[in-house]
Design a protein around this motif. Structure first.
Motif, PDB file in Angstrom:
ATOM      1  N   ASN A  69      11.509   7.684  15.354  1.00  8.80           N
ATOM      2  CA  ASN A  69      11.051   7.950  13.987  1.00  8.80           C
ATOM      3  C   ASN A  69      10.688   9.409  13.720  1.00  8.80           C
ATOM      4  O   ASN A  69      10.219   9.728  12.625  1.00  8.80           O
ATOM      5  CB  ASN A  69       9.840   7.058  13.661  1.00  8.80           C
ATOM      6  CG  ASN A  69      10.226   5.609  13.495  1.00  8.80           C
ATOM      7  OD1 ASN A  69      10.617   5.174  12.416  1.00  8.80           O
ATOM      8  ND2 ASN A  69      10.121   4.846  14.582  1.00  8.80           N
ATOM      9  N   PRO A 110       6.495   9.077   6.096  1.00  7.00           N
ATOM     10  CA  PRO A 110       6.149   7.720   5.674  1.00  7.00           C
ATOM     11  C   PRO A 110       6.087   7.590   4.154  1.00  7.00           C
ATOM     12  O   PRO A 110       5.857   8.565   3.446  1.00  7.00           O
ATOM     13  CB  PRO A 110       4.760   7.512   6.293  1.00  7.00           C
ATOM     14  CG  PRO A 110       4.179   8.894   6.373  1.00  7.00           C
ATOM     15  CD  PRO A 110       5.344   9.797   6.675  1.00  7.00           C
ATOM     16  N   VAL A 111       6.311   6.374   3.681  1.00  7.57           N
ATOM     17  CA  VAL A 111       6.104   6.086   2.263  1.00  7.57           C
ATOM     18  C   VAL A 111       4.630   6.311   1.946  1.00  7.57           C
ATOM     19  O   VAL A 111       3.754   5.852   2.685  1.00  7.57           O
ATOM     20  CB  VAL A 111       6.495   4.622   1.956  1.00  7.57           C
ATOM     21  CG1 VAL A 111       6.180   4.289   0.499  1.00  7.57           C
ATOM     22  CG2 VAL A 111       7.958   4.391   2.266  1.00  7.57           C
ATOM     23  N   LYS A 122      10.904  11.663  10.271  1.00 10.47           N
ATOM     24  CA  LYS A 122      10.747  10.806   9.089  1.00 10.47           C
ATOM     25  C   LYS A 122       9.369  10.996   8.470  1.00 10.47           C
ATOM     26  O   LYS A 122       8.390  11.247   9.166  1.00 10.47           O
ATOM     27  CB  LYS A 122      10.943   9.339   9.468  1.00 10.47           C
ATOM     28  CG  LYS A 122      12.325   9.002   9.992  1.00 10.47           C
ATOM     29  CD  LYS A 122      12.412   7.529  10.354  1.00 10.47           C
ATOM     30  CE  LYS A 122      13.794   7.181  10.920  1.00 10.47           C
ATOM     31  NZ  LYS A 122      13.880   5.753  11.312  1.00 10.47           N
ATOM     32  N   ALA A 151      -0.776   5.052   7.060  1.00 16.36           N
ATOM     33  CA  ALA A 151      -0.011   3.899   6.589  1.00 16.36           C
ATOM     34  C   ALA A 151      -0.888   2.882   5.853  1.00 16.36           C
ATOM     35  O   ALA A 151      -0.401   1.828   5.438  1.00 16.36           O
ATOM     36  CB  ALA A 151       0.682   3.228   7.771  1.00 16.36           C
ATOM     37  N   GLN A 192       2.136  -4.135   6.126  1.00 20.27           N
ATOM     38  CA  GLN A 192       1.592  -3.881   4.797  1.00 20.27           C
ATOM     39  C   GLN A 192       0.254  -3.148   4.896  1.00 20.27           C
ATOM     40  O   GLN A 192      -0.490  -3.308   5.868  1.00 20.27           O
ATOM     41  CB  GLN A 192       1.380  -5.202   4.048  1.00 20.27           C
ATOM     42  CG  GLN A 192       2.644  -6.026   3.847  1.00 20.27           C
ATOM     43  CD  GLN A 192       3.631  -5.326   2.936  1.00 20.27           C
ATOM     44  OE1 GLN A 192       3.250  -4.762   1.908  1.00 20.27           O
ATOM     45  NE2 GLN A 192       4.905  -5.350   3.312  1.00 20.27           N
ATOM     46  N   THR A 197       4.730   1.690   8.167  1.00 16.51           N
ATOM     47  CA  THR A 197       4.989   1.342   6.756  1.00 16.51           C
ATOM     48  C   THR A 197       6.283   0.550   6.602  1.00 16.51           C
ATOM     49  O   THR A 197       6.438  -0.202   5.628  1.00 16.51           O
ATOM     50  CB  THR A 197       5.042   2.605   5.878  1.00 16.51           C
ATOM     51  OG1 THR A 197       5.993   3.534   6.414  1.00 16.51           O
ATOM     52  CG2 THR A 197       3.677   3.268   5.785  1.00 16.51           C
ATOM     53  N   ASN A 198       7.195   0.700   7.537  1.00 11.00           N
ATOM     54  CA  ASN A 198       8.457  -0.046   7.481  1.00 11.00           C
ATOM     55  C   ASN A 198       8.317  -1.468   8.021  1.00 11.00           C
ATOM     56  O   ASN A 198       9.212  -2.298   7.816  1.00 11.00           O
ATOM     57  CB  ASN A 198       9.549   0.678   8.277  1.00 11.00           C
ATOM     58  CG  ASN A 198      10.047   1.922   7.577  1.00 11.00           C
ATOM     59  OD1 ASN A 198      10.007   2.011   6.346  1.00 11.00           O
ATOM     60  ND2 ASN A 198      10.511   2.898   8.344  1.00 11.00           N
ATOM     61  N   ASN A 199       7.225  -1.746   8.710  1.00 12.89           N
ATOM     62  CA  ASN A 199       7.087  -3.046   9.363  1.00 12.89           C
ATOM     63  C   ASN A 199       5.855  -3.845   8.950  1.00 12.89           C
ATOM     64  O   ASN A 199       5.801  -5.058   9.178  1.00 12.89           O
ATOM     65  CB  ASN A 199       7.057  -2.858  10.886  1.00 12.89           C
ATOM     66  CG  ASN A 199       8.378  -2.410  11.456  1.00 12.89           C
ATOM     67  OD1 ASN A 199       9.272  -3.226  11.690  1.00 12.89           O
ATOM     68  ND2 ASN A 199       8.521  -1.103  11.672  1.00 12.89           N
ATOM     69  N   SER A 221       5.485   6.173   9.674  1.00 13.41           N
ATOM     70  CA  SER A 221       6.752   5.693   9.118  1.00 13.41           C
ATOM     71  C   SER A 221       7.133   4.345   9.706  1.00 13.41           C
ATOM     72  O   SER A 221       7.571   3.436   8.986  1.00 13.41           O
ATOM     73  CB  SER A 221       7.873   6.705   9.385  1.00 13.41           C
ATOM     74  OG  SER A 221       7.646   7.911   8.697  1.00 13.41           O
ATOM     75  N   TRP A 222       6.982   4.210  11.027  1.00 19.35           N
ATOM     76  CA  TRP A 222       7.273   2.927  11.671  1.00 19.35           C
ATOM     77  C   TRP A 222       6.368   1.830  11.134  1.00 19.35           C
ATOM     78  O   TRP A 222       6.825   0.710  10.842  1.00 19.35           O
ATOM     79  CB  TRP A 222       7.129   3.058  13.185  1.00 19.35           C
ATOM     80  CG  TRP A 222       7.388   1.760  13.903  1.00 19.35           C
ATOM     81  CD1 TRP A 222       8.601   1.213  14.204  1.00 19.35           C
ATOM     82  CD2 TRP A 222       6.393   0.842  14.381  1.00 19.35           C
ATOM     83  NE1 TRP A 222       8.435   0.003  14.837  1.00 19.35           N
ATOM     84  CE2 TRP A 222       7.091  -0.247  14.964  1.00 19.35           C
ATOM     85  CE3 TRP A 222       4.994   0.828  14.375  1.00 19.35           C
ATOM     86  CZ2 TRP A 222       6.429  -1.337  15.537  1.00 19.35           C
ATOM     87  CZ3 TRP A 222       4.335  -0.251  14.953  1.00 19.35           C
ATOM     88  CH2 TRP A 222       5.044  -1.313  15.522  1.00 19.35           C
TER      89      TRP A 222
END
Length: 549
Positions: free
Chosen positions: A185, A190-191, A188, A91, A66, A62-64, A59-60
């Motif tokens: 995180n 992840p996307v 959470k 990710a 690519q 994918t939020n930061n 999650s961390w």
């Protein structure tokens, strides 16, 4: 229970169920829910807990960052390692494993070449990072040995920092702590990232012992293929579904190395085993004390590690009654070591052969064999092998030596950022290893092509000389190289480390070799030294020996 191997990799149930390493991870965690996945310093992490922490780390990321970005991981065996690696894969981030013993120059090369945007580093080598040009790195994350170990972790960190003084001072602006990222995180998800089986999973850099280190591009397909190839070769007792106890494996080799990575982070994970991570195998007292707590079923190692264990008094007192597999790779196992190991553990050293570029498994001994043969066994499932004459690239006859060439689903697609692909037009990988295949189809590695010594037109293979010298009871270990003599002739030189308290003259060892080697193979020069230089996985660094001559 024997496993039936289909004709094609894609026909296996394994490949039908796992479209990438993320699906593999999630399926394994679900299937083995309730079991323990890894252990470090007596603290375990379950498959379920691992899954939760992997999701947090992913999650961390994918939020930061690519998908397709690279994360460099520079750390010894710790519970944080599988979380970071599986989190990165989930990710869609490419993992770049970095040897924590790398110098500033070596680290800078890998970071620049891979264009890594994240660097996760153990605090004990963060001082090297502080001095380095971090190129494209946007975030540096610090891990500690005590991460995820609870209160015991605080004690271990104190001992590591204050007592053993293994953590030099460092100051890296903007660095963040792994533990904090994880705790921030937790909970959470992840996307979800679209990951093809042919996407790159790892940039696995070669040891760089013969020049500039290159990144082997290993895809999700490569690693998945090697997982099932390994599964088809191991003793069925390791994964027998009727068993009443979980299989436990001792992991002293570093997970950042392709051998331990595939065996422990993936293959053992596949069968629901638990890997006991050894952070510092050179600390034999701690290493053996951790082993003593388990009636383990498997251990992976290299010849030098097995020798070190055999020479440690407390090792012989361990309980080997459950030991099914003593897996050896990375370098040739010696007959003398294999004999002592069997006498002590009642386990036959099970030798495998592979390379970074092949994920790594290429061939392995039949698990049914009852004695050590020196062979690296038969080709793994779905793997093609050829032995080619070095001069004209034609196939050799049975028992004739030539260069070992490999083709299969575990072979890399090429080298990262390199004009050299490493593959020929038909996707054969030329290993650079000299080998022969006997009448039974078993492969014998004779030596590395690049290490071969030419004496008066005759080929001398250092492994053969080393094997003979190692038979002398006064010799602890040795390394053989070719040095320049008069008229540009190569001469055989052997560097020797003696057992403590032993003495041996140059003349005595040469005389010993004359009894076992053809005249042109007998070393002309002997040098006694205190330590043989090796890579972190125990391979003799012949280049360093040669440079010092």
């Amino acid at each position: 229970m024997e496993k039936v191997i289909p004709n094609k990799l894609e026909e296996t149930e394994f490949f039908k169920e796992h479209g990438n390493l993320v699906e593999f991870f999630d399926n394994c965690c679900q299937e083995h829910n309730g079991k323990m996945a890894f252990e470090s310093f007596g603290v375990e992490i379950s498959y379920e807990d691992l899954s939760e922490k992997v999701n947090a780390f992913a999650s961390w990321l994918t939020n930061n960052f690519q998908a397709g970005d690279r994360i460099a991981v520079m750390m010894p065996n710790m519970l944080a390692y599988p979380i970071i690696v599986y989190g990165a894969l989930k990710a869609g981030i490419v993992v770049v494993n970095v040897n924590p013993l790398y110098t500033q120059r070596e680290l800078e090369h890998v970071l620049k070449d891979s264009e890594a945007k994240v660097l996760v580093v153990w605090e004990g080598v963060a001082n090297v990072v502080e001095k380095s040009n971090l190129a494209n790195v946007e975030k540096v994350m610090i891990t500690t040995v005590g991460d995820l170990l609870g209160f015991k972790g605080k004690i271990i960190n104190f001992v590591t920092r204050k007592v053993k003084k293994l953590v030099p001072k460092f100051n890296i602006d903007g660095a963040i702590m792994f533990n904090k990222v994880l705790s921030d995180n937790l909970g959470k998800n992840p996307v979800k990232v679209d990951i093809s089986i042919d996407n790159t999973a790892f940039l696995q850099y070669t040891g760089g012992t013969t020049g500039v280190s290159k990144g082997a591009v290993l895809s999700h397909r490569n690693i998945l293929a090697n997982i099932i190839q390994a599964f088809f070769t191991i003793d069925p007792k390791m994964y027998d579904e009727s068993r009443n106890e979980q299989r436990i494996a001792i992991c002293p080799l570093p997970l950042y190395h392709i051998f331990a990575l595939t065996v422990h982070n993936f293959m053992l994970f596949h069968i629901g085993g638990k890997s006991v991570l050894i952070t510092n195998p050179r600390d034999l007292k701690t290493f053996v004390s951790l082993m003593k707590k388990h009636k383990f079923h498997m251990i992976s190692g290299v010849n030098t590690l097995y020798e070190a264990l055999l020479n440690y008094d407390g090792f012989k007192e361990l309980d080997f009654s459950n030991l099914l597999m003593s897996l050896s790779g990375g370098m040739a196992a010696l007959d003398t070591t294999a004999k002592r190991w069997h006498e002590t553990t009642k386990s036959v050293i099970w030798q495998a052969y592979g390379l970074t570029e092949t994920s790594p498994l290429v061939s392995v001994n039949d698990y049914k064999q009852t004695e050590f043969t020196g062979s690296v066994g038969l080709p793994a499932a779905f793997t093609e092998i050829e032995i080619r004459d070095e001069d004209n690239n034609v196939l050799t006859e049975t028992n004739e030596v030539g260069e070992l060439c490999v083709r299969g689903p575990q072979v890399m697609s090429g080298y990262w950022n390199s004009d050299v692909s490493g593959l020929d037009e038909n996707n054969w990988f030329m290993t650079g290893d000299i080998a022969r295949i006997d009448e039974t189809g078993n492969i014998f590695i004779v030596d590395r092509k690049k290490d071969m010594i030419i004496v008066s037109g005759f080929n001398v293979f250092p492994n053969e000389v080393e094997a003979v010298v190692n038979e002398h009871p006064a010799v602890l270990e040795c390394g053989c190289v070719g040095i320049e003599g008069e008229g540009s002739q190569e001469l055989v030189k052997v560097f020797i480390v003696l057992h403590e308290g032993q003495t041996l003259s140059e003349e005595e060892i040469i005389s010993f070799c004359r009894e076992k080697l053809t005249a042109y193979k007998v070393p002309k020069h002997i040098e006694f030294i205190k330590e043989i230089p090796k890579t972190n996985v125990g391979k003799v660094l012949r280049r360093e020996l040669k440079t010092g001559s």
